[in-house]
Design an enzyme around this catalytic site. Sequence first.
Site, PDB file in Angstrom:
ATOM      1  N   ASN A  61       0.692  -7.794   0.149  1.00 59.16           N
ATOM      2  CA  ASN A  61       2.114  -8.092   0.334  1.00 59.16           C
ATOM      3  C   ASN A  61       2.838  -7.876  -0.993  1.00 59.16           C
ATOM      4  O   ASN A  61       2.690  -8.664  -1.922  1.00 59.16           O
ATOM      5  CB  ASN A  61       2.240  -9.558   0.800  1.00 59.16           C
ATOM      6  CG  ASN A  61       3.684  -9.993   0.955  1.00 59.16           C
ATOM      7  OD1 ASN A  61       4.615  -9.197   0.851  1.00 59.16           O
ATOM      8  ND2 ASN A  61       3.874 -11.286   1.207  1.00 59.16           N
ATOM      9  N   TRP A  62       3.606  -6.779  -1.066  1.00 57.30           N
ATOM     10  CA  TRP A  62       4.291  -6.441  -2.336  1.00 57.30           C
ATOM     11  C   TRP A  62       5.533  -7.310  -2.573  1.00 57.30           C
ATOM     12  O   TRP A  62       6.142  -7.258  -3.632  1.00 57.30           O
ATOM     13  CB  TRP A  62       4.700  -4.955  -2.330  1.00 57.30           C
ATOM     14  CG  TRP A  62       3.552  -3.993  -2.346  1.00 57.30           C
ATOM     15  CD1 TRP A  62       2.217  -4.291  -2.261  1.00 57.30           C
ATOM     16  CD2 TRP A  62       3.636  -2.560  -2.474  1.00 57.30           C
ATOM     17  NE1 TRP A  62       1.469  -3.137  -2.323  1.00 57.30           N
ATOM     18  CE2 TRP A  62       2.313  -2.056  -2.445  1.00 57.30           C
ATOM     19  CE3 TRP A  62       4.685  -1.656  -2.598  1.00 57.30           C
ATOM     20  CZ2 TRP A  62       2.018  -0.689  -2.543  1.00 57.30           C
ATOM     21  CZ3 TRP A  62       4.396  -0.300  -2.689  1.00 57.30           C
ATOM     22  CH2 TRP A  62       3.074   0.177  -2.667  1.00 57.30           C
ATOM     23  N   LYS A  63       5.961  -8.047  -1.577  1.00 54.61           N
ATOM     24  CA  LYS A  63       7.154  -8.911  -1.673  1.00 54.61           C
ATOM     25  C   LYS A  63       8.362  -8.103  -2.190  1.00 54.61           C
ATOM     26  O   LYS A  63       8.470  -6.932  -1.864  1.00 54.61           O
ATOM     27  CB  LYS A  63       6.843 -10.139  -2.532  1.00 54.61           C
ATOM     28  CG  LYS A  63       5.593 -10.869  -2.027  1.00 54.61           C
ATOM     29  CD  LYS A  63       5.392 -12.224  -2.613  1.00 54.61           C
ATOM     30  CE  LYS A  63       4.118 -12.845  -2.038  1.00 54.61           C
ATOM     31  NZ  LYS A  63       3.879 -14.192  -2.495  1.00 54.61           N
ATOM     32  N   HIS A 154       6.027 -15.975   6.876  1.00 52.19           N
ATOM     33  CA  HIS A 154       5.553 -16.212   5.511  1.00 52.19           C
ATOM     34  C   HIS A 154       6.279 -17.433   4.952  1.00 52.19           C
ATOM     35  O   HIS A 154       7.470 -17.628   5.214  1.00 52.19           O
ATOM     36  CB  HIS A 154       5.799 -14.972   4.635  1.00 52.19           C
ATOM     37  CG  HIS A 154       5.098 -15.072   3.313  1.00 52.19           C
ATOM     38  ND1 HIS A 154       5.591 -15.826   2.279  1.00 52.19           N
ATOM     39  CD2 HIS A 154       3.934 -14.537   2.871  1.00 52.19           C
ATOM     40  CE1 HIS A 154       4.755 -15.746   1.248  1.00 52.19           C
ATOM     41  NE2 HIS A 154       3.737 -14.965   1.591  1.00 52.19           N
ATOM     42  N   GLU A 226      -2.175 -19.826   4.816  1.00 54.05           N
ATOM     43  CA  GLU A 226      -1.742 -19.755   3.419  1.00 54.05           C
ATOM     44  C   GLU A 226      -1.221 -21.118   2.970  1.00 54.05           C
ATOM     45  O   GLU A 226      -0.068 -21.465   3.254  1.00 54.05           O
ATOM     46  CB  GLU A 226      -0.607 -18.731   3.256  1.00 54.05           C
ATOM     47  CG  GLU A 226      -1.024 -17.312   3.527  1.00 54.05           C
ATOM     48  CD  GLU A 226      -0.169 -16.315   2.749  1.00 54.05           C
ATOM     49  OE1 GLU A 226      -0.746 -15.524   2.003  1.00 54.05           O
ATOM     50  OE2 GLU A 226       1.063 -16.347   2.873  1.00 54.05           O
ATOM     51  N   GLY A 232       0.916 -17.753  -5.307  1.00 54.05           N
ATOM     52  CA  GLY A 232       1.509 -17.340  -6.582  1.00 54.05           C
ATOM     53  C   GLY A 232       1.345 -18.372  -7.681  1.00 54.05           C
ATOM     54  O   GLY A 232       1.993 -18.292  -8.724  1.00 54.05           O
ATOM     55  N   SER A 272      -3.413 -16.838  -3.943  1.00 47.67           N
ATOM     56  CA  SER A 272      -4.164 -16.637  -5.187  1.00 47.67           C
ATOM     57  C   SER A 272      -5.556 -16.034  -4.986  1.00 47.67           C
ATOM     58  O   SER A 272      -6.503 -16.371  -5.691  1.00 47.67           O
ATOM     59  CB  SER A 272      -4.250 -17.947  -5.982  1.00 47.67           C
ATOM     60  OG  SER A 272      -2.949 -18.355  -6.360  1.00 47.67           O
ATOM     61  N   GLY A 293      -1.010 -11.295  -2.577  1.00 48.29           N
ATOM     62  CA  GLY A 293       0.341 -11.068  -3.109  1.00 48.29           C
ATOM     63  C   GLY A 293       0.274 -10.365  -4.453  1.00 48.29           C
ATOM     64  O   GLY A 293       0.054  -9.154  -4.530  1.00 48.29           O
ATOM     65  N   GLY A 294       0.428 -11.138  -5.535  1.00 48.71           N
ATOM     66  CA  GLY A 294       0.488 -10.605  -6.902  1.00 48.71           C
ATOM     67  C   GLY A 294      -0.479  -9.459  -7.195  1.00 48.71           C
ATOM     68  O   GLY A 294      -0.049  -8.362  -7.609  1.00 48.71           O
TER      69      GLY A 294
END
Length: 309
Positions: A61-63, A154, A226, A232, A272, A293-294
Amino acid sequence: MSIKNINVIKNGVSYTLDKVVYKATECSEVYARASENDTYILVFNNKGESEEMGKTIIAGNWKMNPQTIDDAVRIANELCLGMQDIDLTDKKVVIFPPSCFLETVCRVIKSHGAQNKISVGVQNIYFETHGAYTGEISASQVKSIGCEYVIIGHSERRIYFGETNEACNKKIQAALQQGLKVLYCVGEKLDEREANVTDEVIRMQLAGGLYNLSAEQAANLIIVYEPIWAIGTGKVATADQAQECCKTIREWIISHYSDETSNSIAICYGGSVKPSNAAELMRQTDIDGALVGGPSLTPTSFLNIITAS
Ligand code: PGA
């Protein structure tokens, strides 16, 4: 070797053998060992029909990153190149770029001939099919440019944009109607975990999000657990905590639908996930994949997660 009578019990469900997919001396999930030296990966006949079934799903997920189209193209290019050498037989990789870069990223993937290796999804849709909804995008619009997946519910959408379980349900219905596969996110806040209401929160999110969905529709879902406190933050849920909540989800699906439906729905963990913890998380009985994510913005990290999973 006689493979006809192999029977395996996983998650309390008994599987009989359908076919041998491939033979390897080492593999991530050993379903059956035919002899001392040979290891076979096998597919069992009641695991459901969907493309993801039996595969570990790794979703990125590049957000609202990256910042420019050049950045998006670079990440997509590096990912495609890096994936050339990865064995993806038992993996399904999906990336979720910002919607303004979706079409370009789809083109980059095609230019590498990697469309069978990486699928593309959108981070959100609106539930109406079309009309005067300034700033929104519909399921059919993203479908028409090559998107196959959508993330719904999300926690960032729930927290910053007030998305309710009811709105998620409408979005899920709209997405399924267009043939998109849905990653539906659920998870508790830190104070909810501390108040020991994690399971109740998850069950409410499932009941609201999946309201009125038939078993056939539900079979197209991927549920992502999640915990909000792990997103994050660098604070990953322990493998036991993640497994426990994914088991709660599995049990809810079994009690509201059936064992069969539960076998068709992948359950993923997000929050994470990194190269160093992916393998342990993915080993858990009820965890079928990861939403990242990150680290999905750094191709080497994402590739390492894919390899480790
Ligand atoms: P994270 O995000 O991997 O950066 O914690 C996960 C997510 O929001 O899906």
